[in-house]
Design an enzyme around this catalytic site. Structure first.
Site, short mmCIF file in Angstrom:
data_model
loop_
_atom_site.label_atom_id
_atom_site.label_comp_id
_atom_site.label_asym_id
_atom_site.label_seq_id
_atom_site.Cartn_x
_atom_site.Cartn_y
_atom_site.Cartn_z
N GLY A 1 0.84 -1.20 0.00
CA GLY A 1 0.00 0.00 0.00
C GLY A 1 0.86 1.24 0.00
O GLY A 1 2.05 1.20 -0.32
N ASN A 2 0.26 2.37 0.34
CA ASN A 2 1.05 3.61 0.46
C ASN A 2 0.38 4.53 1.47
O ASN A 2 -0.66 4.19 2.03
CB ASN A 2 1.24 4.28 -0.91
CG ASN A 2 -0.07 4.73 -1.52
OD1 ASN A 2 -0.73 5.63 -0.99
ND2 ASN A 2 -0.47 4.09 -2.61
N ARG A 3 0.94 5.70 1.68
CA ARG A 3 0.54 6.54 2.82
C ARG A 3 -0.63 7.47 2.52
O ARG A 3 -0.99 8.30 3.35
CB ARG A 3 1.75 7.37 3.28
CG ARG A 3 2.81 6.51 3.93
CD ARG A 3 4.05 7.31 4.24
NE ARG A 3 3.74 8.56 4.93
CZ ARG A 3 4.62 9.50 5.18
NH1 ARG A 3 5.87 9.34 4.79
NH2 ARG A 3 4.27 10.60 5.80
N ALA B 1 -3.42 7.90 -5.07
CA ALA B 1 -2.04 7.41 -5.16
C ALA B 1 -2.13 5.94 -5.58
O ALA B 1 -2.26 5.04 -4.75
CB ALA B 1 -1.33 7.56 -3.82
#
Ligand code: PMT
Length: 217
Positions: A26-28, A92
């Site tokens: 995943g990402n932030r 994102a």
């Protein structure tokens, strides 16, 4: 109600790319920027559709929200939501996803200190919207950059064939991922404008002003 009669499609949040039934890449992204944009569009009377990756945010008033998990799901859902007058890609999206999702939890192998994952490119949602038969009148991408913001953002303007790129610096406090605030520079072929630093809600309203002007021109 200056966007009444206009359909604004927004993507927000991260994507999760599953490795096995318990792990993912995943990402932030918190979704705050994209949710603020969808909320601003709805306040101006737009038919606001929000395609959201996995986030912990309340759906803004007047916004139709569709939840997705992976880049592939976001791609199918965004393209399936066309036609729209405006597309804003604030999500994102993972650039790579595991080639295979393991059907059972990946176990540590005795004697193996490393694990190699094979990743494949995900579809580029923004580029596919921008070249779609039902292309929105205005396609606005985002660029999350740690350095050389202007150069990289202008590169994306051309490579993704979009009308504008809203670039933000990431990896610094007070802008980009997770923060309540942001600072954006919008680049288009005829110029650029800096917005903020300011709360993401304020930035979203300023972005909507830009969009209204472009739709009217
Ligand atoms: O969610 P927050 O915590 O509020 O943070 C906001 C944000 C930093 C996530 C947001 O402001 C932002 O910059 N979003 C874009 C993040 C990003 O993935 O940028 P990028 O430079 O990697 O991608 C460029 C553009 O291509 C983006 O519009 C992205 O949505 C799009 N893209 C990228 C890959 C892909 N497979 N499909 C895409 O559509």
């Amino acid at each position: 109600m200056s966007l009444a009669g206009t359909r604004v499609l927004v993507s927000a949040g991260p994507t999760y790319e599953d490795l096995d039934p318990v792990r993912f890449i995943g990402n932030r992204s918190s979704g705050k920027m994209g949710f603020a944009i969808a909320a601003a569009a709805a306040r101006r009377g737009a038919d606001a559709v929000l395609v959201a990756g996995p986030v912990h945010l309340k759906t803004p008033d007047g916004v139709r929200r569709i939840d997705v998990r992976s880049a592939a799901q976001m791609h199918a859902t965004v393209l399936g939501a066309l036609p729209a007058d405006v597309y804003i890609g604030a999500a994102a999206v993972a650039d790579f996803t595991p080639r295979n999702v393991a059907p059972a939890k990946i176990k540590k192998q005795p004697g193996h200190d490393t694990l190699t994952l094979e990743l494949v490119r995900t579809p580029d949602i923004l580029a596919d919207v921008a070249t779609h038969l039902r292309r929105p009148r205005l396609v606005v991408g985002f660029a999350a950059e740690t350095d050389d913001v202007a150069h990289n953002a202008r590169g994306k303007l051309d490579s993704k064939r979009v009308d504008a790129i809203a670039a933000n610096r990431v990896g610094v406090a007070g802008s980009g991922f997770e923060s309540d605030d942001n600072a954006l520079t919008i680049y288009w072929r005829g110029g650029e404008i800096a917005l903020g630093p300011a709360p993401k809600t304020t930035i979203a309203d300023a972005l909507m002003d830009f969009i209204e002007e472009r739709l009217a021109s």
